[in-house]
Design a protein around this motif. Structure first.
Motif, short mmCIF file in Angstrom:
data_model
loop_
_atom_site.label_atom_id
_atom_site.label_comp_id
_atom_site.label_asym_id
_atom_site.label_seq_id
_atom_site.Cartn_x
_atom_site.Cartn_y
_atom_site.Cartn_z
N UNK A 135 -79.42 58.55 -8.73
CA UNK A 135 -78.48 58.92 -9.78
C UNK A 135 -79.17 59.85 -10.78
N UNK A 136 -78.53 60.97 -11.07
CA UNK A 136 -79.03 61.85 -12.11
C UNK A 136 -78.78 61.24 -13.48
N UNK A 137 -77.60 60.65 -13.61
CA UNK A 137 -77.22 59.99 -14.86
C UNK A 137 -77.88 58.61 -14.93
N UNK A 138 -78.44 58.30 -16.06
CA UNK A 138 -79.02 56.97 -16.29
C UNK A 138 -78.51 56.43 -17.62
N UNK A 139 -78.07 55.17 -17.62
CA UNK A 139 -77.58 54.55 -18.85
C UNK A 139 -78.74 53.83 -19.54
N UNK A 140 -79.12 54.33 -20.70
CA UNK A 140 -80.20 53.69 -21.44
C UNK A 140 -79.84 53.62 -22.91
N UNK A 141 -80.16 52.50 -23.54
CA UNK A 141 -79.96 52.35 -24.97
C UNK A 141 -78.53 52.56 -25.41
N UNK A 142 -78.38 53.27 -26.54
CA UNK A 142 -77.07 53.52 -27.11
C UNK A 142 -76.19 54.35 -26.18
N UNK A 143 -76.81 55.26 -25.45
CA UNK A 143 -76.05 56.09 -24.51
C UNK A 143 -75.40 55.22 -23.44
N UNK A 144 -76.15 54.24 -22.96
CA UNK A 144 -75.62 53.35 -21.94
C UNK A 144 -74.47 52.51 -22.46
N UNK A 145 -74.62 51.99 -23.68
CA UNK A 145 -73.56 51.18 -24.28
C UNK A 145 -72.30 52.00 -24.49
N UNK A 146 -72.47 53.24 -24.93
CA UNK A 146 -71.32 54.12 -25.15
C UNK A 146 -70.61 54.44 -23.84
N UNK A 147 -71.39 54.70 -22.79
CA UNK A 147 -70.81 55.02 -21.48
C UNK A 147 -70.05 53.81 -20.92
N UNK A 148 -70.63 52.62 -21.06
CA UNK A 148 -69.97 51.41 -20.58
C UNK A 148 -68.66 51.19 -21.34
N UNK A 149 -68.69 51.43 -22.65
CA UNK A 149 -67.48 51.31 -23.44
C UNK A 149 -66.38 52.26 -22.98
N UNK A 150 -66.78 53.47 -22.59
CA UNK A 150 -65.80 54.44 -22.08
C UNK A 150 -65.20 53.97 -20.76
N UNK A 151 -66.02 53.41 -19.88
CA UNK A 151 -65.51 52.90 -18.60
C UNK A 151 -64.51 51.78 -18.85
N UNK A 152 -64.83 50.88 -19.77
CA UNK A 152 -63.95 49.75 -20.04
C UNK A 152 -62.64 50.21 -20.70
N UNK A 153 -62.73 51.17 -21.61
CA UNK A 153 -61.53 51.70 -22.24
C UNK A 153 -60.66 52.42 -21.22
N UNK A 154 -61.30 53.12 -20.29
CA UNK A 154 -60.56 53.82 -19.24
C UNK A 154 -59.83 52.83 -18.35
N UNK A 155 -60.49 51.73 -17.99
CA UNK A 155 -59.85 50.70 -17.15
C UNK A 155 -58.65 50.10 -17.86
#
Length: 246
Positions: free
Chosen positions: A116-136
């Motif tokens: 994976x080129x993209x890696x979820x780390x720290x605040x960036x990871x939390x923000x990305x996870x939040x976007x996935x959950x909001x999208x769902x």
């Protein structure tokens, strides 16, 4: 068309059947959808509890008054389908979540694969996870679901292997597969777990680890799909063949 869906945190019949939808959902219903008395809506908690309601009135710009007489519990469908989705680049992760939600996937597990080129780390990871959950959540509403898919915390390869080991049917989309997913023997109940690799493919060591956990490699078709569309296409095959689309 079925009635529009709105999400509430708690759903209980009470107050003589009168229920007030307020907050962001109420504002959307009143100011954006411009719902009027006599129109039908569905309220749900996103976890299977839902109610058919009729609009009675509006108050201001963000309060919708509805008639709510009874609450129904929708049972979880069988078999349960979980897709392990390797992290795509950019906004393709949200695209994958959106379309998998629309077809009916029950759970989505973000996977930090080796390639994976993209890696979820720290605040960036939390923000990305939040976007996935909001999208769902939003895709669940749009597709008129009352049981939205769970979006788990990002998993390591070891965590994915453990998930596969506990599945009733475990599959990895990979070109090395001898059998197409469309002909695989599927269970009528239990847990189906499907792994979708990144654009660079599932690494050999990951494939070995998954096979040791009981997963088998399957082909999807002749064309090569991007990681953001492969999970949706494969889920559609599984849902059709298990009878959940019948």
């Amino acid at each position: 068309m079925t009635a529009p869906v709105f999400v509430v945190e708690h759903l209980d019949a009470g107050g003589g059947g009168r229920y007030v939808l307020d907050g962001p959902e109420g504002r959307h219903a009143v100011s954006v959808k411009r719902l009027r008395p006599g129109e039908d809506i569905v309220l749900t908690d996103g976890s299977g509890r839902w109610a058919d309601c009729v609009v009675l009135d509006t108050e201001g710009k963000d309060r919708l008054i509805v008639q709510l007489d009874s609450v129904t519990e929708e049972p979880a469908e069988q078999p349960r389908v979980t897709v392990v989705q390797a992290l795509p680049k950019g906004d393709r992760g949200e695209l994958a979540v959106e379309t998998m939600t629309e077809v009916g996937v029950d759970a989505i597990v973000p996977w930090a694969a080796a390639r994976c080129i993209t890696q979820w780390k720290g605040e960036r990871g939390l923000k990305a996870l939040g976007k996935w959950r909001a999208t769902a959540r939003e895709a669940g509403k749009q597709s008129r679901r009352v049981r939205f898919p769970e979006v788990a915390e990002a998993a390591t390869t070891k965590g994915v292997a453990a998930l596969l080991a506990g599945a009733d049917f475990a599959a990895v989309l990979h070109e090395s597969g001898d059998e197409p997913l469309a002909t695989a023997e599927l269970p009528s109940s239990g847990e189906i777990v499907l792994v979708v690799g990144p654009e660079g493919g599932v690494a050999p060591e990951e494939l070995v680890q998954f096979e040791e956990a009981g997963a088998k490699a399957y082909r999807l078709g002749r064309s090569v799909l991007r990681t953001s569309t492969a999970g949706t296409a494969a889920a559609a095959v599984l849902l059709a063949r298990t009878g959940r689309w019948s």
